[in-house]
Design an enzyme around this catalytic site. Structure first.
Site, PDB file in Angstrom:
ATOM      1  N   ASP A 254     -12.675 -34.688  14.937  1.00  0.00           N
ATOM      2  CA  ASP A 254     -12.087 -33.347  14.878  1.00  0.00           C
ATOM      3  C   ASP A 254     -12.805 -32.616  13.739  1.00  0.00           C
ATOM      4  O   ASP A 254     -13.553 -33.227  12.964  1.00  0.00           O
ATOM      5  CB  ASP A 254     -10.569 -33.451  14.579  1.00  0.00           C
ATOM      6  CG  ASP A 254      -9.905 -32.089  14.428  1.00  0.00           C
ATOM      7  OD1 ASP A 254     -10.289 -31.153  15.167  1.00  0.00           O
ATOM      8  OD2 ASP A 254      -9.018 -31.948  13.573  1.00  0.00           O
ATOM      9  N   SER A 255     -12.527 -31.336  13.609  1.00  0.00           N
ATOM     10  CA  SER A 255     -13.066 -30.571  12.485  1.00  0.00           C
ATOM     11  C   SER A 255     -12.475 -31.049  11.163  1.00  0.00           C
ATOM     12  O   SER A 255     -13.050 -30.795  10.106  1.00  0.00           O
ATOM     13  CB  SER A 255     -12.731 -29.096  12.672  1.00  0.00           C
ATOM     14  OG  SER A 255     -11.322 -28.924  12.632  1.00  0.00           O
TER      15      SER A 255
ATOM     16  N   THR B 224     -10.797 -26.856  20.100  1.00  0.00           N
ATOM     17  CA  THR B 224     -11.851 -25.845  19.915  1.00  0.00           C
ATOM     18  C   THR B 224     -13.212 -26.419  20.303  1.00  0.00           C
ATOM     19  O   THR B 224     -14.000 -25.776  21.008  1.00  0.00           O
ATOM     20  CB  THR B 224     -11.866 -25.358  18.449  1.00  0.00           C
ATOM     21  OG1 THR B 224     -10.525 -25.044  18.050  1.00  0.00           O
ATOM     22  CG2 THR B 224     -12.743 -24.143  18.294  1.00  0.00           C
TER      23      THR B 224
ATOM     24  N   HIS C 165      -4.160 -29.854  15.057  1.00  0.00           N
ATOM     25  CA  HIS C 165      -3.481 -29.789  13.759  1.00  0.00           C
ATOM     26  C   HIS C 165      -1.985 -29.490  13.918  1.00  0.00           C
ATOM     27  O   HIS C 165      -1.180 -29.867  13.070  1.00  0.00           O
ATOM     28  CB  HIS C 165      -4.102 -28.687  12.887  1.00  0.00           C
ATOM     29  CG  HIS C 165      -5.414 -29.058  12.268  1.00  0.00           C
ATOM     30  ND1 HIS C 165      -6.576 -29.188  12.992  1.00  0.00           N
ATOM     31  CD2 HIS C 165      -5.749 -29.346  10.976  1.00  0.00           C
ATOM     32  CE1 HIS C 165      -7.565 -29.508  12.174  1.00  0.00           C
ATOM     33  NE2 HIS C 165      -7.096 -29.615  10.953  1.00  0.00           N
TER      34      HIS C 165
ATOM     35  N   GLU D 235      -4.578 -28.881   6.626  1.00  0.00           N
ATOM     36  CA  GLU D 235      -5.608 -29.560   5.820  1.00  0.00           C
ATOM     37  C   GLU D 235      -5.116 -29.791   4.389  1.00  0.00           C
ATOM     38  O   GLU D 235      -5.488 -30.769   3.748  1.00  0.00           O
ATOM     39  CB  GLU D 235      -6.919 -28.753   5.803  1.00  0.00           C
ATOM     40  CG  GLU D 235      -7.686 -28.786   7.116  1.00  0.00           C
ATOM     41  CD  GLU D 235      -8.241 -30.158   7.463  1.00  0.00           C
ATOM     42  OE1 GLU D 235      -8.716 -30.878   6.573  1.00  0.00           O
ATOM     43  OE2 GLU D 235      -8.178 -30.521   8.670  1.00  0.00           O
TER      44      GLU D 235
ATOM     45  N   CYS E 195      -3.829 -26.878  19.488  1.00  0.00           N
ATOM     46  CA  CYS E 195      -4.740 -27.267  18.402  1.00  0.00           C
ATOM     47  C   CYS E 195      -4.177 -28.561  17.851  1.00  0.00           C
ATOM     48  O   CYS E 195      -2.955 -28.668  17.638  1.00  0.00           O
ATOM     49  CB  CYS E 195      -4.773 -26.193  17.321  1.00  0.00           C
ATOM     50  SG  CYS E 195      -5.579 -26.720  15.787  1.00  0.00           S
TER      51      CYS E 195
ATOM     52  N   CYS F 183     -10.215 -32.326  19.320  1.00  0.00           N
ATOM     53  CA  CYS F 183     -10.259 -30.941  18.827  1.00  0.00           C
ATOM     54  C   CYS F 183     -10.380 -30.011  20.026  1.00  0.00           C
ATOM     55  O   CYS F 183     -11.407 -30.033  20.723  1.00  0.00           O
ATOM     56  CB  CYS F 183     -11.456 -30.769  17.899  1.00  0.00           C
ATOM     57  SG  CYS F 183     -11.707 -29.067  17.358  1.00  0.00           S
TER      58      CYS F 183
HETATM   59  N1  DGL Z   1      -7.916 -29.363  15.423  1.00  0.00           N
HETATM   60  C1  DGL Z   1      -8.802 -28.335  15.894  1.00  0.00           C
HETATM   61  C2  DGL Z   1      -8.399 -27.893  17.308  1.00  0.00           C
HETATM   62  O1  DGL Z   1      -7.729 -28.642  18.008  1.00  0.00           O
HETATM   63  C3  DGL Z   1      -8.878 -27.238  14.870  1.00  0.00           C
HETATM   64  C4  DGL Z   1     -10.141 -26.473  14.924  1.00  0.00           C
HETATM   65  C5  DGL Z   1     -10.485 -25.778  13.645  1.00  0.00           C
HETATM   66  O2  DGL Z   1     -11.083 -26.402  12.775  1.00  0.00           O
HETATM   67  O3  DGL Z   1     -10.216 -24.576  13.550  1.00  0.00           O
HETATM   68  O4  DGL Z   1      -8.760 -26.839  17.765  1.00  0.00           O
END
Ligand code: DGL
Length: 267
Positions: A13-14, A78, A188, A154, A186, A76
């Protein structure tokens, strides 16, 4: 190629949001070795260009492939909606990718109004437009970008007044329009589940597809005869491309136990 990562399942993930998917994978595959990459040095993805997100998805995906993982999970949304197709074209490995759970939400709504909470890039993506066209024909699908929420997670800032104010700002307009089902689009956001439920009210259904992703991974690995036969508990190895201490603190908080996080300098 690291020996401990050879044959593991790669998840990325990011940042730390993908841990919400990793925990579902851990529950479904207690004996598999897992390796998790938080691309925190290049995050958040959601407010950045498609070119950046694609470049990062390929960089992390290729690094995982070089370690000898047997499959990759894009944890993720995105990265999935922007770059999963490109990653799949460039690797021979099975790639399982999370995407906003619009289909199950449409099946569950009673009011006929579904809210989708996700990053700006996800909300604006062609992939989400396609999901809405495919499954939302006789429903109202309200797409809500939520800039700033990823940063709160985060920081492991899940319950502050600032986080609740952001959630009210994003969720109230959806409720006013009759949404009774919210897609956590998302990875997160499941860590904000309690706060989201509090703001949305108990009657609103929240949809997180993490367990469906773990089931899909199971199916894909079983089809390719790649499931481990080991009976010992598997290991979980964590890497970050960002600040090790910061990722360590966030992972420890969200994963629920102290873990070792290693630096991963891939650009
Ligand atoms: N967890 C990522 C998602 O599901 C977040 C992406 C981000 O870093 O903005 O989209």
């Amino acid at each position: 190629m690291s020996r401990s990562l050879q044959g593991a399942i790669g998840v990325f993930d990011s940042g730390v949001g993908g841990l919400s998917v990793l925990r579902a994978i851990r529950a479904a595959f207690p004996n598999e070795h897992l390796v998790y990459v938080a691309d925190a040095g290049h995050a958040p993805y959601g407010d950045q260009s498609e070119a950046h997100i694609t470049q990062r998805t390929l960089a992390v995906g290729n690094w995982l492939a070089q370690q000898g993982v047997k499959g990759i999970t894009i944890a993720c949304n995105t990265a999935t909606v922007v770059a999963a197709k490109t990653l799949r074209e460039q690797t021979h490995l099975p790639v399982v990718a999370i995407e906003p759970a619009i289909k199950p939400a449409v099946a569950l709504t009673r009011s006929g109004v579904v809210g989708v909470l996700a990053t700006t890039q996800t909300i604006q993506s062609a992939a989400v437009a396609k999901l809405v066209a495919l499954y939302g024909a006789d429903k109202r699908i309200l797409l809500q970008a939520c800039p700033g929420l990823v940063e709160q997670v985060e920081r492991a800032d899940l319950h502050s007044l600032q986080t609740e104010a952001l959630l009210r700002q994003f969720i109230s307009p959806l409720l006013e329009q009759g949404a009774d089902t919210l897609v956590l689009g998302c990875t997160h956001y499941p860590f904000l589940r309690d706060s989201i439920q509090h703001v949305a009210g108990e009657g609103v259904v929240l949809i997180d597809p993490a367990e469906a992703v773990a089931r899909e991974l199971m199916r894909r690995l079983a089809d390719s005869d790649l499931l481990s036969s080991q009976t010992e508990p598997g290991t979980v190895t964590f890497f970050t491309t960002g600040d090790v201490v910061q990722t360590h603190n966030a992972v420890t908080h969200l994963w629920g136990s102290s873990v070792v996080v290693q630096a991963l300098p891939i650009s």
